[in-house]
Scaffold this active site. Structure first.
Site, PDB file in Angstrom:
ATOM      1  N   LYS A 125      -9.212 -14.166  -0.621  1.00 19.68           N
ATOM      2  CA  LYS A 125      -8.274 -13.244   0.031  1.00 19.68           C
ATOM      3  C   LYS A 125      -8.197 -13.609   1.499  1.00 19.68           C
ATOM      4  O   LYS A 125      -9.150 -14.159   2.057  1.00 19.68           O
ATOM      5  CB  LYS A 125      -8.778 -11.796  -0.096  1.00 19.68           C
ATOM      6  CG  LYS A 125      -7.714 -10.748   0.172  1.00 19.68           C
ATOM      7  CD  LYS A 125      -6.897 -10.446  -1.069  1.00 19.68           C
ATOM      8  CE  LYS A 125      -5.750  -9.531  -0.795  1.00 19.68           C
ATOM      9  NZ  LYS A 125      -5.098  -9.097  -2.050  1.00 19.68           N
ATOM     10  N   ASP A 165       0.483  -9.592  -0.112  1.00 24.29           N
ATOM     11  CA  ASP A 165      -0.252  -8.328  -0.261  1.00 24.29           C
ATOM     12  C   ASP A 165       0.426  -7.384   0.728  1.00 24.29           C
ATOM     13  O   ASP A 165       1.586  -7.615   1.115  1.00 24.29           O
ATOM     14  CB  ASP A 165      -1.747  -8.523   0.036  1.00 24.29           C
ATOM     15  CG  ASP A 165      -2.599  -7.338  -0.419  1.00 24.29           C
ATOM     16  OD1 ASP A 165      -2.934  -7.249  -1.606  1.00 24.29           O
ATOM     17  OD2 ASP A 165      -2.921  -6.451   0.416  1.00 24.29           O
TER      18      ASP A 165
HETATM   19  P1  NDP Z   1       3.599  -3.299   0.654  1.00 18.99           P
HETATM   20  O1  NDP Z   1       3.351  -3.763   2.027  1.00 18.99           O
HETATM   21  O2  NDP Z   1       4.815  -3.776  -0.072  1.00 18.99           O
HETATM   22  O3  NDP Z   1       3.606  -1.715   0.585  1.00 18.99           O
HETATM   23  C1  NDP Z   1       2.529  -0.948   0.993  1.00 18.99           C
HETATM   24  C2  NDP Z   1       2.923   0.499   0.872  1.00 18.99           C
HETATM   25  O4  NDP Z   1       1.780   1.306   1.024  1.00 18.99           O
HETATM   26  C3  NDP Z   1       3.917   0.923   1.938  1.00 18.99           C
HETATM   27  O5  NDP Z   1       4.754   1.893   1.439  1.00 18.99           O
HETATM   28  C4  NDP Z   1       2.993   1.455   3.017  1.00 18.99           C
HETATM   29  O6  NDP Z   1       3.603   2.383   3.890  1.00 18.99           O
HETATM   30  C5  NDP Z   1       1.977   2.154   2.163  1.00 18.99           C
HETATM   31  N1  NDP Z   1       0.745   2.309   2.914  1.00 18.99           N
HETATM   32  C6  NDP Z   1       0.026   1.356   3.501  1.00 18.99           C
HETATM   33  N2  NDP Z   1      -1.000   1.891   4.145  1.00 18.99           N
HETATM   34  C7  NDP Z   1      -0.903   3.208   3.951  1.00 18.99           C
HETATM   35  C8  NDP Z   1      -1.662   4.294   4.351  1.00 18.99           C
HETATM   36  N3  NDP Z   1      -2.747   4.138   5.135  1.00 18.99           N
HETATM   37  N4  NDP Z   1      -1.287   5.529   3.933  1.00 18.99           N
HETATM   38  C9  NDP Z   1      -0.195   5.703   3.168  1.00 18.99           C
HETATM   39  N5  NDP Z   1       0.574   4.684   2.766  1.00 18.99           N
HETATM   40  C10 NDP Z   1       0.216   3.467   3.146  1.00 18.99           C
HETATM   41  O7  NDP Z   1       2.277  -3.688  -0.176  1.00 18.99           O
HETATM   42  P2  NDP Z   1       2.083  -3.828  -1.742  1.00 18.99           P
HETATM   43  O8  NDP Z   1       2.935  -2.871  -2.473  1.00 18.99           O
HETATM   44  O9  NDP Z   1       2.161  -5.269  -2.066  1.00 18.99           O
HETATM   45  O10 NDP Z   1       0.547  -3.414  -1.897  1.00 18.99           O
HETATM   46  C11 NDP Z   1       0.144  -2.088  -2.166  1.00 18.99           C
HETATM   47  C12 NDP Z   1      -1.260  -2.113  -2.745  1.00 18.99           C
HETATM   48  O11 NDP Z   1      -1.261  -2.869  -3.965  1.00 18.99           O
HETATM   49  C13 NDP Z   1      -2.323  -2.748  -1.861  1.00 18.99           C
HETATM   50  O12 NDP Z   1      -3.555  -2.097  -2.075  1.00 18.99           O
HETATM   51  C14 NDP Z   1      -2.413  -4.171  -2.410  1.00 18.99           C
HETATM   52  O13 NDP Z   1      -3.662  -4.750  -2.132  1.00 18.99           O
HETATM   53  C15 NDP Z   1      -2.238  -3.880  -3.896  1.00 18.99           C
HETATM   54  N6  NDP Z   1      -1.821  -5.005  -4.732  1.00 18.99           N
HETATM   55  C16 NDP Z   1      -0.683  -5.720  -4.438  1.00 18.99           C
HETATM   56  C17 NDP Z   1      -0.295  -6.740  -5.272  1.00 18.99           C
HETATM   57  C18 NDP Z   1       0.976  -7.486  -5.060  1.00 18.99           C
HETATM   58  O14 NDP Z   1       1.292  -8.329  -5.889  1.00 18.99           O
HETATM   59  N7  NDP Z   1       1.743  -7.206  -4.017  1.00 18.99           N
HETATM   60  C19 NDP Z   1      -1.094  -7.127  -6.424  1.00 18.99           C
HETATM   61  C20 NDP Z   1      -2.231  -6.275  -6.688  1.00 18.99           C
HETATM   62  C21 NDP Z   1      -2.563  -5.272  -5.838  1.00 18.99           C
HETATM   63  P3  NDP Z   1       4.049   1.913   5.361  1.00 18.99           P
HETATM   64  O15 NDP Z   1       5.277   1.107   5.138  1.00 18.99           O
HETATM   65  O16 NDP Z   1       4.284   3.168   6.080  1.00 18.99           O
HETATM   66  O17 NDP Z   1       2.924   1.112   5.916  1.00 18.99           O
HETATM   67  O1  2IT Z   2      -4.383  -8.023  -4.891  1.00 16.43           O
HETATM   68  C1  2IT Z   2      -3.748  -8.883  -5.524  1.00 16.43           C
HETATM   69  O2  2IT Z   2      -4.070  -9.209  -6.675  1.00 16.43           O
HETATM   70  C2  2IT Z   2      -2.597  -9.513  -4.877  1.00 16.43           C
HETATM   71  N1  2IT Z   2      -2.262  -9.145  -3.750  1.00 16.43           N
HETATM   72  C3  2IT Z   2      -1.846 -10.609  -5.568  1.00 16.43           C
HETATM   73  C4  2IT Z   2      -2.547 -11.925  -5.378  1.00 16.43           C
HETATM   74  C5  2IT Z   2      -1.822 -13.137  -5.888  1.00 16.43           C
HETATM   75  O3  2IT Z   2      -2.379 -14.222  -5.680  1.00 16.43           O
HETATM   76  O4  2IT Z   2      -0.743 -13.033  -6.487  1.00 16.43           O
END
Ligand code: NDP
Ligand code: 2IT
Length: 445
Positions: A125, A165
């Site tokens: 990561k 992420d």
């Molecule tokens: P994005 O940046 O697309 O979205 C994050 C969202 O979460 C935004 O709406 C953001 O709001 C909100 N957020 C972040 N911090 C806070 C907080 N402290 N309180 C409330 N809301 C918050 O990220 P992702 O959707 O990609 O990721 C979301 C989660 O999923 C993370 O934990 C990530 O590690 C996990 N994840 C992502 C994957 C992927 O493929 N993208 C895969 C597996 C897991 P704001 O815009 O206001 O910051």
């Molecule tokens: O937390 C996760 O699994 C991710 N942000 C996706 C990682 C990836 O390599 O697609």
């Protein structure tokens, strides 16, 4: 002190102040106690001790020039945690809260998640404390170029493959890919995933984490004799994972009534209009509060965390870590929550998870339930290697199959080790066993 307690003490001593990393290790080691007991050969080989120590940690300066001509300095990270079953693989997070403890917890969880996908990817990561919010495209580009100017020497399609992420989506991956290609002077398609479709990205990667979460929870609900039809759902976040979890849940007949960002949450009792959310968050990059301008019967409440007071059958935290505290968990249970599906990484505190399990709430743990994103990244790597691209339907079907297999693996490992119905422990054990076997085969390295 037990073996597990000893190792946890060591981790705390060796990684002072990295509380999220301690939390992630503690949760996993608790589930592994019976596995460690069954495998006395691990002790002499220091297998678990090696498992909790990253293979390599990289930290670097990221200087860039903002639009006003001022030099800014951020810190970059890449933790290459474990390469026993494949090249390091895991996302990059750009958020002001990023420090080494966050990247280590994410890298550690990624090892087990990637193992669960059944695909050959190790765990890593990275990220930076850079805040993309409020930055212009030009500033984001210059930051990404500077970040990659250092990172490029540590990654490669057979070495370490970053992706997105929090704060890193298609725009940032595009800038980083361009800079990598320019520095290396070669087209190494599989060095990053989450790429745009015009230059080697995979169809369905954008949807994969959210869709995969809904597939996993579908299996968990089915095992309990129920489904999504007419269930009310609350989703925290309004980013990549939250949006596509919402889309698939709605397709299955669930009613999603609340979503949020870090500034506040919206409740739409008639069901969230996802097109509006996509327009606000994906196109305009604005706050979720804008939603009520389009749908005045919905309500907006400012402030973090209040979303968990909204009564629901299925809770899907898809924002960030430690979003659900023990107090939030108690409120959700008091409101009759049936299932919890972790779209975000470590969205619940360890106390909250224990409480849900004690109250017989169905829990889909992050390592298993959100593995669809990285699994589809691995499918993107396969397509890049073969120099071809599958259709949306082909990728989506593979993703669904992978999520079903992960569910079965977590279910049967839980049963075998005396945790029947506890998919948290099941996922940890199933993920760990494959990595442990590979580490044993490789000798002491
Ligand atoms: P994005 O940046 O697309 O979205 C994050 C969202 O979460 C935004 O709406 C953001 O709001 C909100 N957020 C972040 N911090 C806070 C907080 N402290 N309180 C409330 N809301 C918050 O990220 P992702 O959707 O990609 O990721 C979301 C989660 O999923 C993370 O934990 C990530 O590690 C996990 N994840 C992502 C994957 C992927 O493929 N993208 C895969 C597996 C897991 P704001 O815009 O206001 O910051
Ligand atoms: O937390 C996760 O699994 C991710 N942000 C996706 C990682 C990836 O390599 O697609």
């Amino acid at each position: 002190m037990s073996v597990v307690e000893n190792i946890l003490e060591q981790v705390k001593k060796r990684n002072p102040g990295e509380v999220e990393f301690h939390q992630a290790v503690e949760e996993v080691l608790q589930s592994l106690a019976p596995v460690i007991e069954k495998h006395p050969e691990y002790a002499k080989l220091g297998l678990v001790e090696r498992f909790v120590e990253p293979e390599r940690v990289i930290m670097f300066r990221v200087p860039w020039v903002d639009d006003a001509g001022q030099v800014q300095v951020n810190r970059g990270f890449r933790v290459q945690f474990n390469s026993a079953i494949g090249p390091y693989k895991g996302g990059l997070r750009f958020h002001p809260s990023v420090y080494l403890g966050i990247i280590k917890f994410l890298g550690f969880e990624q090892i087990l998640k990637n193992s669960l996908t059944g695909l050959p990817i190790g765990g890593g990561k990275g990220g930076s404390d850079f805040d993309p919010k409020g930055k212009t495209d030009g500033e984001v580009m210059r930051f990404c170029q500077s970040f990659m100017t250092e990172l490029y020497r540590h990654i490669g399609q057979d070495l370490d493959v970053p992706a997105g992420d929090i704060g890193v989506g298609a725009r940032e991956i595009g800038f980083m890919f361009g800079q990598y290609k320019r520095i290396k002077n070669q087209y190494e398609g599989g060095v990053l995933t989450g790429k745009g479709l015009s230059y080697g990205g995979s169809l369905a990667r954008t949807q994969a984490t959210g869709f995969g979460l809904i597939y996993f929870v579908r299996e968990m609900l089915a095992a309990a004799g129920t489904d999504y039809k007419n269930k009310t759902v609350v989703i925290s976040g309004a980013g990549n994972v939250a949006i596509y979890a919402c889309e698939k849940a709605q397709e299955y007949g669930a009613k999603v009534i609340a979503m949020c960002d870090s500034a506040g949450y919206i409740v739409d009792e008639d069901g969230i209009k996802l097109d509006t959310v996509k327009q606000i968050k994906e196109v305009e990059r604005k706050r979720i509060s804008e939603y009520i301008k389009y749908h005045p019967t919905a309500k907006y409440v400012a402030g973090q965390n209040g979303i968990w007071s909204v009564k629901c059958d299925v809770a899907l935290p898809c924002a960030t870590q430690n979003d659900i505290s023990i107090e939030n968990a108690k409120q959700l249970v008091a409101n009759g929550v049936l299932a919890l599906g972790e779209g975000a990484n470590m969205p619940c505190t360890n106390e909250a998870i224990e409480y849900f399990l004690e109250k017989k709430v169905l829990v889909a743990p992050a390592k298993a339930a959100n593995a669809g994103g990285v699994a589809t990244s691995a499918l993107e790597m396969s397509q890049n290697s073969m120099r071809l691209s599958w259709t949306f339907e082909e990728v989506n079907e593979k993703l669904d199959g992978i999520m079903v297999n992960i569910f079965k693996a977590a279910q049967s490992a839980a049963k075998e080790y005396g945790f029947e119905g506890n998919y948290v422990a099941g996922a940890n054990i199933a993920g760990f066993l494959k990595v442990a076997e590979a580490m044993m085969a490789h000798g002491v390295i």
